[in-house]
Write an enzyme that holds these catalytic residues in place. Sequence first.
Site, PDB file in Angstrom:
ATOM      1  N   LYS A  11       0.827  -1.211   0.000  1.00 52.51           N
ATOM      2  CA  LYS A  11       0.000   0.000   0.000  1.00 52.51           C
ATOM      3  C   LYS A  11       0.869   1.273   0.000  1.00 52.51           C
ATOM      4  CE  LYS A  11      -3.937  -2.254   2.316  1.00 52.51           C
ATOM      5  NZ  LYS A  11      -4.951  -2.130   3.406  1.00 52.51           N
ATOM      6  N   ASN A 114      -2.021   0.283   6.731  1.00 51.60           N
ATOM      7  CA  ASN A 114      -1.510  -0.977   7.289  1.00 51.60           C
ATOM      8  C   ASN A 114      -0.653  -1.782   6.303  1.00 51.60           C
ATOM      9  OD1 ASN A 114      -3.563  -1.917   5.721  1.00 51.60           O
ATOM     10  ND2 ASN A 114      -4.636  -3.031   7.331  1.00 51.60           N
ATOM     11  N   HIS A 117      -2.060  -5.465   1.476  1.00 45.21           N
ATOM     12  CA  HIS A 117      -3.327  -6.171   1.262  1.00 45.21           C
ATOM     13  C   HIS A 117      -2.989  -7.579   0.800  1.00 45.21           C
ATOM     14  CE1 HIS A 117      -7.275  -7.245  -0.327  1.00 45.21           C
ATOM     15  NE2 HIS A 117      -6.593  -7.794  -1.318  1.00 45.21           N
ATOM     16  N   GLU A 128      -9.520 -10.791  -7.552  1.00 41.71           N
ATOM     17  CA  GLU A 128      -8.599  -9.660  -7.386  1.00 41.71           C
ATOM     18  C   GLU A 128      -7.475  -9.711  -8.416  1.00 41.71           C
ATOM     19  OE1 GLU A 128      -9.496  -9.129  -2.608  1.00 41.71           O
ATOM     20  OE2 GLU A 128      -7.505  -9.777  -3.232  1.00 41.71           O
TER      21      GLU A 128
HETATM   22  N1  UDP Z   1      -9.899  -1.042   7.428  1.00 45.67           N
HETATM   23  C1  UDP Z   1      -9.966   0.163   8.094  1.00 45.67           C
HETATM   24  N2  UDP Z   1     -10.676   0.212   9.267  1.00 45.67           N
HETATM   25  C2  UDP Z   1     -11.273  -0.872   9.807  1.00 45.67           C
HETATM   26  C3  UDP Z   1     -11.185  -2.095   9.131  1.00 45.67           C
HETATM   27  C4  UDP Z   1     -10.497  -2.138   7.926  1.00 45.67           C
HETATM   28  O1  UDP Z   1      -9.409   1.149   7.628  1.00 45.67           O
HETATM   29  O2  UDP Z   1     -11.889  -0.762  10.882  1.00 45.67           O
HETATM   30  C5  UDP Z   1      -9.156  -1.093   6.147  1.00 45.67           C
HETATM   31  C6  UDP Z   1      -7.775  -1.681   6.343  1.00 45.67           C
HETATM   32  O3  UDP Z   1      -6.858  -0.956   5.526  1.00 45.67           O
HETATM   33  C7  UDP Z   1      -7.943  -3.104   5.847  1.00 45.67           C
HETATM   34  C8  UDP Z   1      -8.981  -2.929   4.732  1.00 45.67           C
HETATM   35  O4  UDP Z   1      -9.847  -1.915   5.222  1.00 45.67           O
HETATM   36  O5  UDP Z   1      -6.713  -3.635   5.393  1.00 45.67           O
HETATM   37  C9  UDP Z   1      -9.778  -4.168   4.407  1.00 45.67           C
HETATM   38  O6  UDP Z   1     -10.339  -4.695   5.591  1.00 45.67           O
HETATM   39  P1  UDP Z   1     -10.311  -6.243   5.900  1.00 45.67           P
HETATM   40  O7  UDP Z   1     -11.187  -6.467   7.089  1.00 45.67           O
HETATM   41  O8  UDP Z   1     -10.628  -7.004   4.653  1.00 45.67           O
HETATM   42  O9  UDP Z   1      -8.788  -6.503   6.380  1.00 45.67           O
HETATM   43  P2  UDP Z   1      -7.539  -7.232   5.704  1.00 45.67           P
HETATM   44  O10 UDP Z   1      -8.077  -8.396   4.908  1.00 45.67           O
HETATM   45  O11 UDP Z   1      -6.839  -6.222   4.845  1.00 45.67           O
HETATM   46  O12 UDP Z   1      -6.668  -7.659   6.861  1.00 45.67           O
END
Ligand code: UDP
Length: 143
Positions: A11, A114, A117, A128
């Site tokens: 990211k 974070n 992805h 994807e």
């Molecule tokens: N995210 C966020 N706030 C939240 C939860 C998710 O900003 O409370 C963002 C975060 O960048 C995350 C992305 O949305 O990586 C997708 O969320 P997911 O739950 O799919 O997490 P991941 O699979 O990336 O761990």
Amino acid sequence: MAIERTFSIIKPDAVAKNVIGEIYSRFEKNGLQIIAAKMLHMTREQAEGFYAVHKERPFFKDLVDFMITGPVMMQVLEGEDAIAKNRDLMGATNPKEAAPGTIRADFADSIDANAVHGSDAPETAQQEIAFFFTENELCPRTR
Ligand code: UDP
């Protein structure tokens, strides 16, 4: 265990920290091959389309805003159990909860920024990959 493919994004926060190589090294040291890669500064439309599954979530707009703040590095990873392996290497979504030594523990600043992805299941991995890569852009070593 099956050979799988998964979709990964480094990211904008991690690209800005200049740690693409360190993250690639973790993939390679853990048996994942990079079989396609592309650097892209996503448009808003691309980021909204990619994260469409989250469009009703409260964090959707902030997530899209963040993903277009700068270029991202996207790649297709191939290897045994690639989907789960990549998720293990990434660590928990919230870096405060990510296990020591994971990519998010080492490079992420917050749940929004974070670092990476990674697809969470075979169906999403396939969707994807197809969102950003054509079949002939994939270069498995076996071809
Ligand atoms: N995210 C966020 N706030 C939240 C939860 C998710 O900003 O409370 C963002 C975060 O960048 C995350 C992305 O949305 O990586 C997708 O969320 P997911 O739950 O799919 O997490 P991941 O699979 O990336 O761990």
